[in-house]
Design a protein around this motif. Structure first.
Motif, short mmCIF file in Angstrom:
data_model
loop_
_atom_site.label_atom_id
_atom_site.label_comp_id
_atom_site.label_asym_id
_atom_site.label_seq_id
_atom_site.Cartn_x
_atom_site.Cartn_y
_atom_site.Cartn_z
N UNK A 94 0.85 -1.19 0.00
CA UNK A 94 0.00 0.00 0.00
C UNK A 94 0.89 1.24 0.00
N UNK A 95 0.69 2.10 -0.99
CA UNK A 95 1.53 3.29 -1.11
C UNK A 95 2.76 3.02 -1.94
N UNK A 114 0.28 -3.21 -6.06
CA UNK A 114 0.48 -2.02 -5.24
C UNK A 114 -0.60 -0.99 -5.52
N UNK A 115 -0.69 -0.02 -4.63
CA UNK A 115 -1.66 1.06 -4.80
C UNK A 115 -0.92 2.38 -4.99
N UNK A 116 -1.52 3.26 -5.80
CA UNK A 116 -1.02 4.61 -5.99
C UNK A 116 -2.09 5.37 -6.76
N UNK A 117 -1.88 6.66 -6.97
CA UNK A 117 -2.81 7.40 -7.82
C UNK A 117 -2.54 7.05 -9.27
N UNK A 167 0.45 4.22 6.26
CA UNK A 167 -0.57 4.40 7.30
C UNK A 167 -1.88 4.84 6.69
N UNK A 168 -2.28 4.14 5.64
CA UNK A 168 -3.47 4.51 4.88
C UNK A 168 -4.77 4.22 5.60
#
Length: 338
Positions: A149-150, A172-175, A219-220
């Motif tokens: 995450x991030x 993974x995550x991102x914009x 820390x999402x």
């Protein structure tokens, strides 16, 4: 009436360890330094008494060894490293935003020639964090599925590269605008959190294979942790750098939220709506054990430094403005002497 500025220039006099270099230490002439969120967060949270201010800020740096005392380095070696943020070095007033630093040799790694000073400056803290989380805590293995995450954060980009170096499949995550960036560094699949939060996406569209490890680098949203049973194997590991739900600048509210999350994680049973997995926080070790592995991975080209932006030493405040936006993709670097 003259406008009173929020900051001022001032000379500060302090002793620098030059002549009495301790055994096993080196003196490094700093070329570049990298900013870290922990830097400005500690500035905002800890009072002067606990921080023993004034002190020199920041932890990550790259530079040239100009003196050594019974250390496994030679004068002239190019190195990168990190001042441990555990209170010992800050209390001595040292920081990376300075011309020189005396430091234990075990906190350093050799910089390969193809790696630029700007790239090297931001390798140590994020590399050690990712190694501690994925290699030491999670003990990742080839073929495992990892969710980071991030992914466009500095730690996230390092974690993607380390997971790929160990033969893992990485989601993974991102914009959306950072999709190409994280894929360039090895991500196999990307979740655009601006379209759907990761836990909502995985509940609606489960991953093809349950994850072996979830590593939250930012820390999402706390929902990622509380809904982990939907996408993390029962024996899987949920590891984070800070408690879920505490992303952003430090505040009393975020501290209370972090405490609430920790209490729920450890005390609320699953049958009463508690989390499915133990919450593990990665506290980066300061013993230097990760540095030989990080040096090897960097030398092999398996981990590359990612630079968001570069500022001259005179523009440190502008560099902090950039990192405090929370949108830097990679490291914000300050040129101390290049």
């Amino acid at each position: 009436m003259a406008t009173i500025p929020q900051t001022q220039k001032a000379w500060r006099i302090r002793h620098t360890v030059l002549d009495d270099l301790p055994e096993g230490h080196v003196l490094v002439k700093i070329k570049t330094a990298a900013l870290n969120p922990v830097g400005y967060k500690l500035m905002g949270l800890l009072p002067n008494l606990l921080q023993k201010r004034p002190l020199t800020a920041e932890y990550d740096f790259a530079g040239v060894i100009v003196k050594q005392n019974d250390a496994p380095f030679s004068v002239g070696d190019h190195v990168f490293g990190e001042i441990p943020a555990d209170g010992r070095y800050p209390n001595r007033g040292q920081g990376a935003l300075a011309e020189y630093i005396a430091i234990e040799a075990k906190q350093l790694a050799r910089k390969p020639d193809p790696v630029t000073w700007e790239e090297a400056a931001g390798l140590a803290l994020v590399g050690r964090t990712a190694i501690d989380a994925l290699v030491d805590m999670a003990q990742v293995k080839p073929g495992q599925h990892i969710f980071i995450n991030g992914g466009s954060s500095s730690v996230g980009l390092a974690a993607i590269q380390i997971a790929k170096a160990y033969g893992c499949t990485v989601v993974t995550s991102c914009s959306g605008k950072n999709t190409d960036l994280v894929k360039r560094y090895g991500a196999d699949e990307v979740v655009d959190y601006t379209v759907s939060l990761p836990h909502e996406r995985f509940k609606k569209d489960p991953p093809s294979q349950m994850f072996d490890v979830v590593f939250d680098t930012v820390g999402g949203d706390v929902g990622l942790y509380l809904n982990s049973g939907s996408y993390l194997k029962s024996e899987g590991r949920f590891i984070c750098t800070v408690p879920p739900g505490t992303a952003g600048s430090p505040s009393l509210r975020s501290s209370v939220k972090a405490g609430s999350t920790m209490v729920r994680a450890h005390l609320q049973p699953r049958f009463l709506g508690g989390p499915h997995h133990k919450l593990e926080i990665c506290w980066v070790r300061t013993d230097g054990r990760a540095m030989p592995l990080l040096e090897k991975l960097v030398a092999e080209g398996k981990i590359r430094g990612v630079v968001d932006s570069v500022y001259p030493f005179s523009d440190v405040l502008k560099a902090y403005d950039r990192i405090m936006t929370g949108h830097a993709s990679g490291k914000v670097v300050v040129q101390v002497d290049v």
